[in-house]
Scaffold this motif. Structure first.
Motif, short mmCIF file in Angstrom:
data_model
loop_
_atom_site.label_atom_id
_atom_site.label_comp_id
_atom_site.label_asym_id
_atom_site.label_seq_id
_atom_site.Cartn_x
_atom_site.Cartn_y
_atom_site.Cartn_z
N UNK A 103 56.81 25.99 51.84
CA UNK A 103 56.69 24.58 51.53
C UNK A 103 56.30 23.79 52.78
N UNK A 104 56.58 24.41 53.92
CA UNK A 104 56.25 23.73 55.18
C UNK A 104 55.18 24.53 55.93
N UNK A 105 53.95 24.15 55.78
CA UNK A 105 52.87 24.92 56.41
C UNK A 105 52.84 24.74 57.93
N UNK A 106 53.52 23.70 58.41
CA UNK A 106 53.46 23.44 59.84
C UNK A 106 54.72 23.92 60.55
N UNK A 107 54.56 24.84 61.46
CA UNK A 107 55.67 25.27 62.29
C UNK A 107 56.26 24.05 62.99
N UNK A 108 57.49 24.21 63.41
CA UNK A 108 58.08 23.09 64.13
C UNK A 108 57.35 22.88 65.47
N UNK A 109 57.09 23.99 66.15
CA UNK A 109 56.35 23.88 67.42
C UNK A 109 55.00 23.23 67.19
N UNK A 110 54.35 23.71 66.16
CA UNK A 110 53.02 23.20 65.85
C UNK A 110 53.06 21.68 65.64
N UNK A 111 54.03 21.26 64.85
CA UNK A 111 54.15 19.83 64.59
C UNK A 111 54.48 19.08 65.88
N UNK A 112 55.33 19.69 66.68
CA UNK A 112 55.72 19.05 67.93
C UNK A 112 54.50 18.85 68.84
N UNK A 113 53.67 19.87 68.94
CA UNK A 113 52.47 19.77 69.77
C UNK A 113 51.54 18.68 69.25
N UNK A 114 51.40 18.64 67.93
CA UNK A 114 50.55 17.61 67.33
C UNK A 114 51.07 16.22 67.67
N UNK A 171 44.71 22.62 67.85
CA UNK A 171 45.61 21.93 66.93
C UNK A 171 44.89 20.94 66.02
N UNK A 172 43.73 20.48 66.45
CA UNK A 172 43.10 19.41 65.66
C UNK A 172 41.67 19.65 65.19
N UNK A 173 41.09 20.79 65.53
CA UNK A 173 39.76 21.13 65.05
C UNK A 173 38.66 20.27 65.66
N UNK A 174 38.85 18.98 65.64
CA UNK A 174 37.83 18.12 66.25
C UNK A 174 38.51 16.87 66.78
N UNK A 175 37.80 16.17 67.64
CA UNK A 175 38.36 14.95 68.19
C UNK A 175 38.53 13.92 67.08
N UNK A 176 37.56 13.91 66.21
CA UNK A 176 37.61 12.98 65.09
C UNK A 176 38.90 13.17 64.28
N UNK A 177 39.28 14.43 64.12
CA UNK A 177 40.49 14.69 63.34
C UNK A 177 41.74 14.23 64.07
N UNK A 178 41.71 14.37 65.38
CA UNK A 178 42.83 13.86 66.17
C UNK A 178 42.95 12.36 65.98
#
Lengths: 200, 200, 200, 200
Positions: free
Chosen positions: C2-13, C51-58
């Motif tokens: 249900x949570x596709x984003x790891x906690x670390x992953x989310x933290x980095x984002x 983490x973001x694929x592109x700058x636009x996505x960031x």
DNA sequence: AATGAATGAGAGTTCATTCAT
DNA sequence: CATGAATGAACTCTCATTCAT
């Protein structure tokens, strides 16, 4: 850990420095664009600037690399010389010429780069130690009564000119070349009317 | 018909040459764009190229103007010297240094221009006559046993370096400066008839 | 799952989003290169794009994060208001200004990002609900007879400008600031029942 | 003689300024490279920089051209208004909106350029005179008791937003648009509880 | 004789993005 | 998960040169 530069990074930097030296010697400083240098190193302008931030920094690296190794080479030999001013000047000139002989292209590239820069700033750094040796020899009585500052500049001029002399005389014997340079300088500085100054 | 150059035309050319010398000395060779030179001469880029066809030709004119007057100045004095090689070399060095003293800016500008060009072609023209004098002195027995070609290059290096030395030493006495240069050269070339002079 | 984003992953984002906001506010949008943002977040360009694929996505993430929390914050308060258009507009403006007050940097960064993009697409999303409230108030008779679409744009302009106003007035009292904004808007929309108000 | 700009030069400058405005409006600020602007003006990058020295200067010219004509236009109308703060504010807003109406593209381009620049320096120049009018009206008793600085910023926000509003509403009637803007501002600033303040 | 205007080739630099590790 | 390395496209700017007037 103590080394902030990766092995790859250092290798690429060395490649680019070597390419810069080659291009400047072959095509001249004016033709040494980043694109040409990068092509010579088998890479792209972008990569060159990834490793060096700016062209100026690339040039500085070329210059610094030469000065660092040159200083080390010469310092060792001058310190190893008998501690009379005359022997030290002799060691200075001889080691400098031999270093040039072993690194002609790097030396020529460096000179071209430094000449282009308006300020002849660091040249003074090169003059001071030589002038000190000359002044010591004059107080010593082993050298003649010349203007030490002018003489230091002139000796440097003779040595620096030697770098340009070499590529134009491909078959030249290295030891002969060095002996000529050393002889010239010693004759120019020796006290002429006190033969005892010369015998050790 | 004997004079293809109008007086105005020649005057404009001279203005531009003088402006070029001024700009190179003040701002450096790199900053010496046609626009800057033209502005310094109080005219426009278009006019500068109307008078000189190309920037290269303008630079050639700067160089040629110096070489022409320098050659005239020195030849007269060398020929006036007593016809021994030693006196002639002395006259050569002395007149060259005095000429530099009187035309520092023009000399410096010329050196910067020539250095930039890859081929050190015309330098050989400057070497040949000096080498001849040196060889004559060696056959004569009045000079030592050095490599005449290397010595000629070294003497030129000392003389050329003098042009850079001057602007950095503003209060310098001209006659002292010349005496130092002449003395240095003469000591370097004179027969020593004291074989023990070299310690190595 | 249900949570596709790891906690670390989310933290980095989150780190990167926060860094983006900081850089844009401190150095301006133009200076906000991926490299600078990554450095500010204590990581590298490569990681940022991992983490973001592109700058636009960031940038989209910065914008969306603000819109999501802003919408939640405001919706709650508007819905809590007495269900008259006037109270709702009041709640809309007040909650929006308070939200800006509490998230100035994020708001400013978002505005800079959105302004840069040619299409003012999502602005219409922000206009529609406000216009509805205004139209309701006009049918209601509690608001004056203005152009609801133009008014909605103007109110948004006043609110958005407030974000730029804040950093330039550091000591400003938040409640005063909000009261001023709310008052301005209410006076602008209220039915005046004093037809002589306009002199023209 | 009094005019340092040739007719041709001024014409080309105007062409380039117009092209810049067109490109920014059509393609956005980010897409407005010198090359694109020059192409739009039917010339080359080189020519553009021949006329403007730098891109920044081209942009400054776009901005200055607008400010100069805008200031002239508005000053004339504000001074022509009856010398009550209320009439002056009315004239200020009305003339500004009408000017925007007549110069939408130029205004939008200018706003995009100014927004991009970090410092919102000159905006303060635009705030001061408006704030003075507002303060005068408050002392006068004809305006309400709002924060004059905040109000000045808000009025400018409404006016500036109008420039973006126009292109999105192509068929909009100009006079309606202006009346809405003026009405909004007057309602926001008018003293509400002193009807006599409104009658002249 | 002079020059303002125009131009194109080439320079250094920035930057988002790809990719192997 | 993370990143160092590499790259190419795009950008602004410089400059010698051409040309119409």
């Amino acid at each position: 850990m103590a080394d902030p530069l990766t092995r790859t990074r250092q290798a690429r930097r060395d490649d680019l420095i070597a390419a810069t030296i080659r291009v400047i010697n072959r095509d001249g400083l004016q033709a040494a664009s980043l694109e040409r240098i990068a092509a010579e190193a088998g890479t792209s302008k972008g990569t060159a600037l990834y490793h060096f931030t700016s062209k100026e920094q690339l040039y500085s690296s070329v210059v610094d690399a030469l000065f660092d190794s040159g200083r080390a080479y010469m310092t060792e030999r001058v310190l190893a010389a008998t501690a009379t001013p005359r022997h030290q000047v002799e060691a200075y000139v001889e080691s400098n010429l031999r270093f040039i002989l072993d690194n002609v292209e790097h030396v020529v590239a460096t000179q071209r780069i430094v000449q282009q820069q308006t300020g002849t700033v660091q040249i003074d750094d090169a003059i001071a130690p030589l002038r000190s040796l000359l002044e010591a020899g004059q107080q010593n009585g082993s050298f003649g009564d010349f203007d030490a500052d002018f003489m230091a500049h002139s000796i440097r001029a003779v040595i620096d000119a030697a770098a340009y002399y070499l590529p134009e005389h491909p078959g030249l014997d290295g030891d002969h070349f060095i002996a000529e340079g050393v002889g010239l300088v010693l004759r120019a500085i020796d006290a002429t009317d006190r033969p005892e100054a010369r015998t050790r």
